[in-house]
Every structure is written in C-alpha cells, then in structure tokens.
Write a protein that holds these residues in place. Structure first.
Motif, PDB file in Angstrom:
ATOM      1  N   TYR A  74       0.822  -1.208   0.000  1.00 46.34           N
ATOM      2  CA  TYR A  74       0.000   0.000   0.000  1.00 46.34           C
ATOM      3  C   TYR A  74       0.857   1.259   0.000  1.00 46.34           C
ATOM      4  CZ  TYR A  74      -3.262   3.640   1.250  1.00 46.34           C
ATOM      5  OH  TYR A  74      -3.979   4.805   1.246  1.00 46.34           O
TER       6      TYR A  74
ATOM      7  N   SER B 275       0.182   4.248  -2.457  1.00 43.97           N
ATOM      8  CA  SER B 275      -0.027   5.587  -1.922  1.00 43.97           C
ATOM      9  C   SER B 275       0.937   6.587  -2.547  1.00 43.97           C
ATOM     10  CB  SER B 275       0.155   5.578  -0.396  1.00 43.97           C
ATOM     11  OG  SER B 275      -0.071   6.862   0.157  1.00 43.97           O
TER      12      SER B 275
ATOM     13  N   ARG C 141      -5.478   6.143  -2.634  1.00 41.45           N
ATOM     14  CA  ARG C 141      -6.045   6.499  -1.336  1.00 41.45           C
ATOM     15  C   ARG C 141      -6.785   5.288  -0.792  1.00 41.45           C
ATOM     16  NH1 ARG C 141      -5.065  10.116   2.515  1.00 41.45           N
ATOM     17  NH2 ARG C 141      -6.891  11.154   3.386  1.00 41.45           N
ATOM     18  N   ARG C 142      -6.967   5.244   0.536  1.00 38.63           N
ATOM     19  CA  ARG C 142      -7.700   4.142   1.146  1.00 38.63           C
ATOM     20  C   ARG C 142      -8.984   4.635   1.792  1.00 38.63           C
ATOM     21  NH1 ARG C 142      -8.638   1.906   5.860  1.00 38.63           N
ATOM     22  NH2 ARG C 142      -7.242   3.264   7.051  1.00 38.63           N
TER      23      ARG C 142
ATOM     24  N   HIS D 276     -11.516  -0.901   3.242  1.00 36.60           N
ATOM     25  CA  HIS D 276     -10.589  -1.837   2.605  1.00 36.60           C
ATOM     26  C   HIS D 276     -10.404  -1.535   1.120  1.00 36.60           C
ATOM     27  CE1 HIS D 276      -9.164  -4.681   5.534  1.00 36.60           C
ATOM     28  NE2 HIS D 276     -10.370  -4.790   6.064  1.00 36.60           N
ATOM     29  N   TYR D 277     -10.961  -0.449   0.647  1.00 31.23           N
ATOM     30  CA  TYR D 277     -10.829  -0.094  -0.765  1.00 31.23           C
ATOM     31  C   TYR D 277      -9.627   0.824  -0.967  1.00 31.23           C
ATOM     32  CZ  TYR D 277     -15.342  -2.149  -1.911  1.00 31.23           C
ATOM     33  OH  TYR D 277     -16.369  -3.022  -2.104  1.00 31.23           O
ATOM     34  N   ILE D 278      -8.715   0.409  -1.862  1.00 29.39           N
ATOM     35  CA  ILE D 278      -7.586   1.229  -2.274  1.00 29.39           C
ATOM     36  C   ILE D 278      -7.932   1.746  -3.662  1.00 29.39           C
ATOM     37  CG2 ILE D 278      -5.096   1.311  -2.625  1.00 29.39           C
ATOM     38  CD1 ILE D 278      -5.908   0.470   0.214  1.00 29.39           C
TER      39      ILE D 278
ATOM     40  N   CYS E  63      -3.273   0.734  10.299  1.00 25.18           N
ATOM     41  CA  CYS E  63      -4.131   1.868  10.654  1.00 25.18           C
ATOM     42  C   CYS E  63      -4.268   1.985  12.172  1.00 25.18           C
ATOM     43  CB  CYS E  63      -5.509   1.701  10.016  1.00 25.18           C
ATOM     44  SG  CYS E  63      -6.667   3.018  10.422  1.00 25.18           S
TER      45      CYS E  63
ATOM     46  N   ASP F  15      -2.941   6.088   8.724  1.00 27.86           N
ATOM     47  CA  ASP F  15      -2.170   4.942   8.247  1.00 27.86           C
ATOM     48  C   ASP F  15      -0.688   5.264   8.386  1.00 27.86           C
ATOM     49  OD1 ASP F  15      -4.410   3.520   7.552  1.00 27.86           O
ATOM     50  OD2 ASP F  15      -4.327   4.037   5.416  1.00 27.86           O
TER      51      ASP F  15
END
Length: 235
Positions: free
Chosen positions: A41, A45, A50-51, A54-56, A142, A160
């Motif tokens: 991630y 990033s 972006r998060r 649980h969605y990136i 997180c 995060d």
C-alpha cells in the motif's frame, strides 16, 4: 514484496461526483478481496492512491483531472501565525494511540460531526454500519489517535503509518469546539508526528482547485502535488 503487476485493478461505473456539480466521477481500485501489505500500500499511496475502508482507489475520470494527490514535506514545514495559534489553543489536550475500535463514545462523536459539518455530503446521515466499514474495519497499519481534554473526547484522527509517510485517512471532532480549530490542529499534530518518526511526508489525500472544502490543504507548505505521474512541489 509481491510483484505489483500481479495485482488486479478494477474500474467502477461512473457516478455523480461528490465534489463538483454536474460532473460524473469514476475510480480505479485494487481488488477488494486482496489484503495489501504495508509495503504494497505504501507503493500505491506514493502513486496517488487512497484508502477508504478496505478499498484502495484512485480517481480515474474520462474528462476530468481535478483530483490531485497532495502531501506535506514535513522536514521543511514551519507553522504560520494562525497555525501557531491553533497549537497554543490545544496545548491542554492529551493524545493517545488506540487500536481502531467501535465504541459508542467514538460513534457518537462521529455522528455529531457528520450530521453537523457534512449535511450536504454523501456520508449524511451517519450510520453505525457506514462508520464501521469506513473507519473500523481496517488493515493493521491503521491506528486511531484520541484527542482528549481530561476525560472528554474532542477528536479522533484515523492514520495509516506507511513506509515513508503517514496518510491522514480521516479526522472527526467535536463541532461545538470551533475556537480550538481541531481539524487544523489534528493535521499539525500529524506533521509533528511524521517529524518525530523520521518520515518524509504527510499525505492529505486529494485536493480539488474548484472545491472550497478542499482549499484548506494548501495551507500546509511546502506541499507537493502529484501531476503527470510525478510529485511536484508547489511554489
């Protein structure tokens, strides 16, 4: 690290934009069944993803490029007069790191914040299910940071911790404490935390030039914008 070329990306259907009137938005997102490691991630990033829960994801609109990822260069940051005032106004707060949790105290604050400050947004009205999926059901990198005056909870920053930066996921705070500038102070504290941890940046997500709600992000200088697949420092 797992070869990122093996990670499947999906395109969401177009939907009304949450920030610009009469605009359609679409996003590209990582396979939600795949749990990314901190290292994976961090890479996404740094490419402007972006998060959310649980969605990136990353905006990927056909005819619009208004969403620009921004990050503060923390080593060179010096607070201005207004920001110094926000720091002074909150010196009485105690800040504590806690694991992401679903408590009545946290949700009640979140609900007051959304229903007071974001009545025109797509998260209104706040629900427990939405709160859980957005902020509580999250990966291991997180954390929640509570801002308290004695026993009273005034703010929660969801952050995060990544390889070379912190990502400011979301902050919700007591809407009645206007004079404290809690939202501003939470960002200033995260910048200081990046400095303490020896990290390079604080990611503030997306900035949109013609969206008034996003204008505050450019108050933290120096700041870099992700333009044409590279980070450029704003003059």
């Amino acid at each position: 690290m797992k070869d990122l070329s093996d990670i499947t990306l999906y395109m969401a259907d177009a939907h009304p934009c949450s920030y610009l009137v009469n605009q359609k938005a679409s996003t590209v997102f990582v396979d939600p069944k795949l749990v990314l490691t901190k290292e994976q991630y961090s890479h996404f990033s740094n490419l402007g993803f972006r998060r959310s829960g649980h969605y990136i994801y990353q905006p990927h609109c056909a005819n619009c490029h208004a969403c620009v990822p921004v990050r503060v260069v923390v080593a060179k940051f010096v607070p201005d007069r207004q920001q110094k005032r926000a720091i002074r106004n909150n010196q009485d707060l105690i800040i504590q790191k806690v694991i992401p949790c679903d408590t009545d105290e946290h949700f009640d604050l979140y609900e007051r914040y959304i229903n007071t400050r974001h009545r025109d947004g797509d998260m209104y009205p706040a629900t427990r299910e939405q709160y859980q999926s957005f902020l509580v059901d999250v990966p291991e990198y997180c954390s929640f940071y509570e801002f308290r005056k004695k026993e009273k909870l005034l703010a929660v920053a969801v952050i995060d911790t990544l390889e070379n930066h912190l990502s400011a996921v979301y902050t919700f705070f007591e809407p009645d404490e206007v004079k404290r500038s809690l939202g501003q102070y939470a960002i200033l504290w995260q910048i200081k935390e990046c400095q303490r941890l020896g990290l390079d940046y604080l990611s503030l997500g997306y900035w949109i030039k013609n969206c008034r709600k996003m204008s505050y992000k450019l108050q933290y200088r120096p700041i870099e914008l992700f333009i044409n697949q590279r980070w450029v420092q704003m003059s």
